[in-house]
Structure formats: C-alpha cells, structure tokens
Design an enzyme around this catalytic site. Structure first.
Site, mmCIF file in Angstrom:
data_model
loop_
_atom_site.group_PDB
_atom_site.id
_atom_site.type_symbol
_atom_site.label_atom_id
_atom_site.label_comp_id
_atom_site.label_asym_id
_atom_site.label_seq_id
_atom_site.Cartn_x
_atom_site.Cartn_y
_atom_site.Cartn_z
ATOM 1 N N GLU A 1 42.385 25.636 -61.911
ATOM 2 C CA GLU A 1 41.274 26.431 -61.381
ATOM 3 C C GLU A 1 39.945 25.737 -61.707
ATOM 4 O O GLU A 1 39.839 24.997 -62.694
ATOM 5 C CB GLU A 1 41.365 27.849 -61.986
ATOM 6 N N ASP A 2 38.964 25.978 -60.862
ATOM 7 C CA ASP A 2 37.659 25.339 -61.055
ATOM 8 C C ASP A 2 36.899 25.906 -62.251
ATOM 9 O O ASP A 2 36.400 25.171 -63.091
ATOM 10 C CB ASP A 2 36.793 25.431 -59.776
ATOM 11 N N ARG B 1 29.990 22.254 -52.127
ATOM 12 C CA ARG B 1 31.240 21.888 -52.807
ATOM 13 C C ARG B 1 31.375 20.374 -52.930
ATOM 14 O O ARG B 1 32.008 19.865 -53.847
ATOM 15 C CB ARG B 1 32.456 22.395 -52.024
ATOM 16 N N ASP C 1 35.374 32.562 -65.410
ATOM 17 C CA ASP C 1 34.123 33.299 -65.569
ATOM 18 C C ASP C 1 34.449 34.645 -66.232
ATOM 19 O O ASP C 1 34.632 34.700 -67.444
ATOM 20 C CB ASP C 1 33.496 33.434 -64.179
ATOM 21 N N PHE D 1 24.795 29.663 -62.957
ATOM 22 C CA PHE D 1 25.582 29.551 -61.738
ATOM 23 C C PHE D 1 25.634 28.084 -61.336
ATOM 24 O O PHE D 1 24.609 27.461 -61.104
ATOM 25 C CB PHE D 1 24.995 30.404 -60.617
HETATM 26 P P1 IMP Z 1 36.332 35.219 -62.432
HETATM 27 O O1 IMP Z 1 37.402 36.026 -61.757
HETATM 28 O O2 IMP Z 1 35.094 36.001 -62.684
HETATM 29 O O3 IMP Z 1 36.800 34.474 -63.661
HETATM 30 O O4 IMP Z 1 35.802 34.226 -61.349
HETATM 31 C C1 IMP Z 1 36.297 33.011 -61.059
HETATM 32 C C2 IMP Z 1 35.819 32.635 -59.676
HETATM 33 O O5 IMP Z 1 34.448 32.989 -59.458
HETATM 34 C C3 IMP Z 1 35.895 31.146 -59.512
HETATM 35 O O6 IMP Z 1 37.122 30.780 -58.946
HETATM 36 C C4 IMP Z 1 34.725 30.855 -58.598
HETATM 37 O O7 IMP Z 1 35.132 30.948 -57.262
HETATM 38 C C5 IMP Z 1 33.733 31.954 -58.846
HETATM 39 N N1 IMP Z 1 32.628 31.522 -59.731
HETATM 40 C C6 IMP Z 1 32.380 31.964 -60.976
HETATM 41 N N2 IMP Z 1 31.306 31.367 -61.502
HETATM 42 C C7 IMP Z 1 30.865 30.497 -60.562
HETATM 43 C C8 IMP Z 1 29.767 29.577 -60.518
HETATM 44 O O8 IMP Z 1 28.972 29.405 -61.463
HETATM 45 N N3 IMP Z 1 29.632 28.869 -59.379
HETATM 46 C C9 IMP Z 1 30.473 29.003 -58.317
HETATM 47 N N4 IMP Z 1 31.507 29.859 -58.317
HETATM 48 C C10 IMP Z 1 31.701 30.599 -59.428
HETATM 49 MG MG MG Z 2 37.009 29.896 -56.628
#
Ligand code: IMP
Ligand code: MG
Length: 173
Positions: free
Chosen positions: A97-98, A163, A101, A150
C-alpha cells in the site's frame, strides 16, 4: 498551480525500497510470494519493490478499494471495487500500500484477505502517518514515517492528479 515541495526525493525512495526488497528476499528465500498491489496509489511502489526482490516465484495481483469521504478525510467506510484474481489460499501474501493514514483501509484489506486463508499475510507500506491513526494496525515493512502533511507523487494523488511525480512531495499552503 500551488508550489509542490519535495519531501522524499527519488534517490531516497529508491534506496529505501531496495532495502525493503532485500529484507523480503532474505525472509522468503525461494518461497512463492503474492504481492497484492492496492490500486492506484501503490502502483509505482509495487513495481519498484518487485523489481528488486530476488525471487523467481513472485505473483502480482491487484485490488482496488475506496474509502468514503472527501479528498483529505475518510469516514472509515471502505468499499471493495476490484477484487483479487488469484486464489491466495495457503500462499504467502504481502499487501503493498502507498500510505497508512487512519488505518481503516488496511484494516479492511487485512481482514478481507485473512478470510481467504493465506499461509502468511504481511503488510508493506511506503509511507506511514502515525499521528493520524484511528484504527491500530501492525505493519511488517515501512518505508518512511512522515509527519501529518497531505502528500502527493510516486503514486499518491490529489484529485487523481500528480501521481506521476517521481518523488513524494507536499503542496505548500
Ligand atoms: P486510511 O484508510 O485513512 O489509512 O487511508 C489510506 C488511503 O488514503 C491511502 O490509500 C490514500 O489513498 C489516501 N491518503 C491518505 N493520506 C494521503 C495523502 O497524504 N495523500 C494522498 N492520499 C492519501
Ligand atoms: Mg490509495
């Protein structure tokens, strides 16, 4: 357009990704590994990582999920958009995963993939925003811990764009 500052440059990204790849190579040796790339954000990371893992039995697969909310906030509800095309029962699986968060997305993915009875299931993330966590999750491989900004680039988007930047950057406010 707003100014984008470099947070992690290409050289640092490549160096760290090589280190993680080496760790994975050493841990799995010649065992088969299914790398599950989470679309779209993890594409760049998965490609670079997979090229550097020394293993002749790597299978690539893809999943796409979406979390509800606006661009910068998630509500915690995750929906499956594209499912696996590989049967992962009794296989070694690594979710790639990228960014981690709030943790909702990876919690959902982990539980979903676990229910398919893989032999092993691990998580690999390029970026970790620790301060934002709402749901705790154990990560096996982390590229970089970053502060609560962000970020865009190297797969990460702002409204589907940026991207393709070769580095991880943040938009100056
Ligand atoms: P989580 O479910 O809140 O952990 O979110 C993860 C997803 O939110 C990632 O796969 C990203 O698509 C998106 N995301 C969270 N933070 C960022 C950011 O700083 N930039 C771009 N996408 C983000
Ligand atoms: Mg994502």
């Amino acid at each position: 357009m707003e100014k984008i500052n470099v947070l992690i440059d290409e050289e640092k990204l490549n160096k760290r990704i090589k280190e993680i790849a080496e760790q994975i190579s050493n841990e799995y040796k010649d065992e088969e590994i299914v790398l599950v790339c989470i679309l779209k954000g993890a594409v760049y990371f998965t490609i670079e990582l997979s090229k550097n893992i020394k293993n002749d039995s790597i299978i690539l697969d893809f999943m796409k999920v979406s979390s509800y909310g606006n661009n910068t906030e998630t509500t915690g509800k995750v929906e499956l958009k594209i499912d696996l095309s590989t049967n992962i029962e009794n296989k070694n699986v690594i979710i790639v995963e990228d960014i981690l968060d709030t943790g909702y997305t990876l919690n959902y993915l982990y539980d979903y993939l676990k229910s398919k009875n893989p032999k092993t299931l691990k998580i690999c993330v390029l970026l970790d925003k620790k301060d934002r966590r709402k749901k705790s999750i154990d990560v096996d491989y982390t590229g970089f811990e970053i502060e609560n900004k962000f970020v865009v680039g190297y797969g990460l988007d702002y409204e589907e764009k940026l991207r393709n930047l070769p580095y991880v950057g943040y938009i100056e406010e």
